[in-house]
Motif scaffolding. Structure first.
Motif, PDB file in Angstrom:
ATOM      1  N   ALA A  85       0.834  -1.203   0.000  1.00  0.00           N
ATOM      2  CA  ALA A  85       0.000   0.000   0.000  1.00  0.00           C
ATOM      3  C   ALA A  85       0.868   1.251   0.000  1.00  0.00           C
ATOM      4  O   ALA A  85       0.581   2.221  -0.718  1.00  0.00           O
ATOM      5  N   TYR A 126       1.169   4.210  -3.038  1.00  0.00           N
ATOM      6  CA  TYR A 126       1.069   5.648  -2.801  1.00  0.00           C
ATOM      7  C   TYR A 126       2.337   6.363  -3.262  1.00  0.00           C
ATOM      8  O   TYR A 126       2.285   7.502  -3.746  1.00  0.00           O
ATOM      9  N   GLN A 138      -4.219   6.115  -4.688  1.00  0.00           N
ATOM     10  CA  GLN A 138      -4.431   5.979  -3.245  1.00  0.00           C
ATOM     11  C   GLN A 138      -5.674   5.155  -2.933  1.00  0.00           C
ATOM     12  O   GLN A 138      -5.814   4.638  -1.816  1.00  0.00           O
ATOM     13  N   THR A 192      -4.398   1.869  -2.392  1.00  0.00           N
ATOM     14  CA  THR A 192      -3.799   1.846  -1.056  1.00  0.00           C
ATOM     15  C   THR A 192      -4.863   1.603   0.004  1.00  0.00           C
ATOM     16  O   THR A 192      -4.695   0.780   0.917  1.00  0.00           O
TER      17      THR A 192
END
Length: 432
Positions: A222, A226, A388, A391
Motif C-alpha cells: 500500500a 502511494y 491511493q 492503497t
C-alpha cells in the motif's frame, strides 16, 4: 469519561523544533530548486532526472545511515543529513547557474542528504513516542510543516522576483538558497539537544523475512502504491503553476494558499485520527480522487490551482492515518532480534520503488515537448491521482482482519492470520 490530553516527551518536542527549522528551509527553496533547473535548462527532463536520482539513492543511503547510526547514534545521523542539505545549497551558491546542467549529481547529493535525515527522523519519532503519541506527533509535525509552507514560499517568491528584477539573472535564487543554508546550520546546532543510543544491528534479511506476514506485506505494498503518486506530484504541481503563470511570486502565493489549507487539515487530522482513523483515511482518499478528475479537463491555471487546493485540504486526512497504520504495525512486529530500524528501511525501499516507477513514467511521457506529451501528462496525472484508492483497498483488508481487534495487538493477531493460510494453500494462493 473525561479524555486526557495527550503529552509528548521533551525529546519529541525538540525533534519537532529541529524539524520545524528544517522544513522552513525546505519550504523556502525546495520547490524553487525545480524551477531553477527549469529556467536554466528549459525542459521537464532535467527536473525529472534530478528527482529520479534522489529516489534511487534514498534506499541505499538509508542502509548507510543505519550503519552510521549503529556506529555512533541516530541523532548524529540526523545532523549529518541536515549538514549535507547545507552542503547542497553551498555547492549551488558556488557553482551558480552551471549547477542546473548537472541535475543528476545534484539529485544524488540531495538523495544522500534526505536518506540520512529521514532515516534518523523516522527512528527518533518511534524512539521518542509510544503508540498513543504517534498520530498526535505526526499531526503536530504536519502543522509545523504547513506553517513553514505558509510563511516560506511567498517570502521566497517575493525575494526571487524582486532581486531578479533589480540585479538581473538569477540573483534572487542565490539569495533564497543562501538563507536556506543559514537555516540548515541553525537546525544543526539545535539538533545537539537531541540524545539517542546507538542502533542495534540492522538485520535486513530478517526484515525481508517479515514480508511473509501477510498484513505487514499488504501495508508495505500500500505504501509503495502511494509512492507512485508521490514521486511525481512532489514536483509536478508547483512546476505546472509556474509554467502557467510564468511568475515565482504567483507560485509563492499558490504555495501560501496550499500551506494554509494543509495547516488546518493536519491540525484536525492529528486531533481526530486516533478515534476515526479508518473514516479519515477513506475521506482523504476520496477527496484526492475527486480532485484528480480535474485533469480530465484541459490544463489551465485555474484547474491546477483548484487541484492543489483540494488536495492540500484532503491529503492530510489520508496521510496521517496511513502513517498511524504503518507505525502501529511496525511497533508490533519489531522484536529484540529485529529492531524497528530494519522495518523502517524495508518500508522506505518499497515506498521509493513506487516513487521511481512514477518518475520513470513521467520521463517517458515528457521526453519531447508536443501536444501529445501534454495530453499524456494529463492522463498520467489523472491515473496517479487515483492510486491511493488501491492503497485504501489494501489497508482495508488489514483493518478488517487485524486493527479492529483492539483488544489484541497486531503481532498477536498475525498468528490467527497465518493459521488461516493452511486453508488457503488448498486453493490458488493470492499474490498479495
Amino acid at each position: 469519561m473525561h479524555r486526557q490530553p495527550f503529552s509528548l516527551p521533551t525529546m519529541a518536542w525538540w525533534l519537532l523544533v529541529v524539524s520545524g527549522f528544517f522544513h522552513l528551509s525546505i519550504g523556502l527553496s525546495n520547490t524553487f530548486v525545480n524551477i531553477f533547473l527549469f529556467k536554466v535548462d528549459h525542459s521537464f527532463a532535467a527536473i525529472a532526472w534530478y528527482n529520479l536520482l534522489v529516489f534511487i539513492s534514498l534506499p541505499f543511503t538509508f542502509v548507510l545511515a543505519a550503519w552510521m547510526s549503529r556506529k555512533t547514534s541516530t541523532a548524529m545521523a540526523l545532523r549529518i543529513g541536515i549538514i549535507l542539505h547545507a552542503v547542497f545549497y553551498a555547492v549551488t551558491l558556488m557553482v551558480g547557474e552551471q549547477a542546473a546542467h548537472i541535475p543528476e549529481l545534484l539529485g544524488l547529493l540531495t538523495g544522500v542528504a534526505e536518506g540520512f535525515y529521514w532515516l534518523a527522523f523516522d527512528v527518533l519519532s518511534i524512539e521518542y513516542t509510544d503508540k498513543k503519541g504517534h498520530e498526535p506527533f505526526f499531526g503536530i509535525f504536519g502543522v509545523l510543516t504547513s506553517v513553514a509552507n505558509v510563511v516560506a514560499p511567498p517570502v521566497a517568491g517575493l525575494l526571487i522576483s524582486r532581486e531578479d528584477a533589480f540585479f538581473g539573472g538569477l540573483t534572487g535564487y542565490h539569495v533564497v538558497f543562501g538563507i536556506s543554508f543559514v537555516l540548515f546550520i541553525a537546525a544543526t546546532l539545535l539538533s545537539f539537544r537531541l540524545h539517542s543510543q546507538a542502533l542495534p544491528d540492522l538485520r535486513l534479511l530478517s526484515g525481508f523475512r517479515a514480508l511473509q506476514r501477510r498484513p505487514w506485506r499488504r501495508i508495505l505494498i500500500a505504501s509503495s502504491l502511494y509512492g507512485i503518486r508521490e514521486g511525481v506530484f512532489m514536483f509536478l504541481i508547483g512546476l505546472l503553476v509556474y509554467v502557467a503563470t510564468g511568475s515565482e511570486m504567483k507560485l509563492g502565493e499558490f504555495l501560501l494558499l496550499q500551506g494554509a489549507l494543509s495547516f488546518a487539515a493536519f491540525f484536525f487530522a492529528g486531533r481526530f485520527s486516533g478515534r476515526f482513523r479508518w473514516r479519515l483515511l477513506v475521506a482523504g482518499a476520496m477527496g484526492m480522487a475527486c480532485a484528480a478528475c480535474l485533469f480530465l479537463l484541459p490544463i489551465r491555471p485555474w484547474t491546477i490551482i483548484l487541484y492543489g487546493c483540494v488536495t492540500s485540504a484532503t491529503l492530510p486526512f489520508f496521510l496521517v492515518p496511513l502513517q498511524g497504520y504503518v507505525y502501529d504495525a511496525m511497533d508490533d512486529i519489531a522484536g529484540h532480534d529485529v529492531p524497528s530500524t530494519t522495518h523502517i528501511v524495508v518500508r522506505e525501499w518499497f515506498e521509493n520503488a513506487g516513487r521511481i516507477v512514477g518518475t520513470i513514467l513521467f520521463i517517458s511521457i515528457c521526453r519531447h515537448s508536443s501536444p501529445q506529451a501534454v495530453r499524456g501528462l494529463s492522463i498520467l496525472s489523472f491515473g496517479l491521482g487515483l492510486v491511493q484508492l488501491a492503497t485504501v483497498a489494501l489497508v482495508w483488508q488489514v483493518e478488517r482482519r487485524v486493527f479492529r481487534r483492539r483488544s489484541g495487538t497486531f503481532a498477536a493477531s498475525l498468528g490467527e492470520d497465518e493459521q488461516s493460510e493452511s486453508l488457503a494453500k488448498r486453493r490458488a494462493r493470492p499474490t498479495s
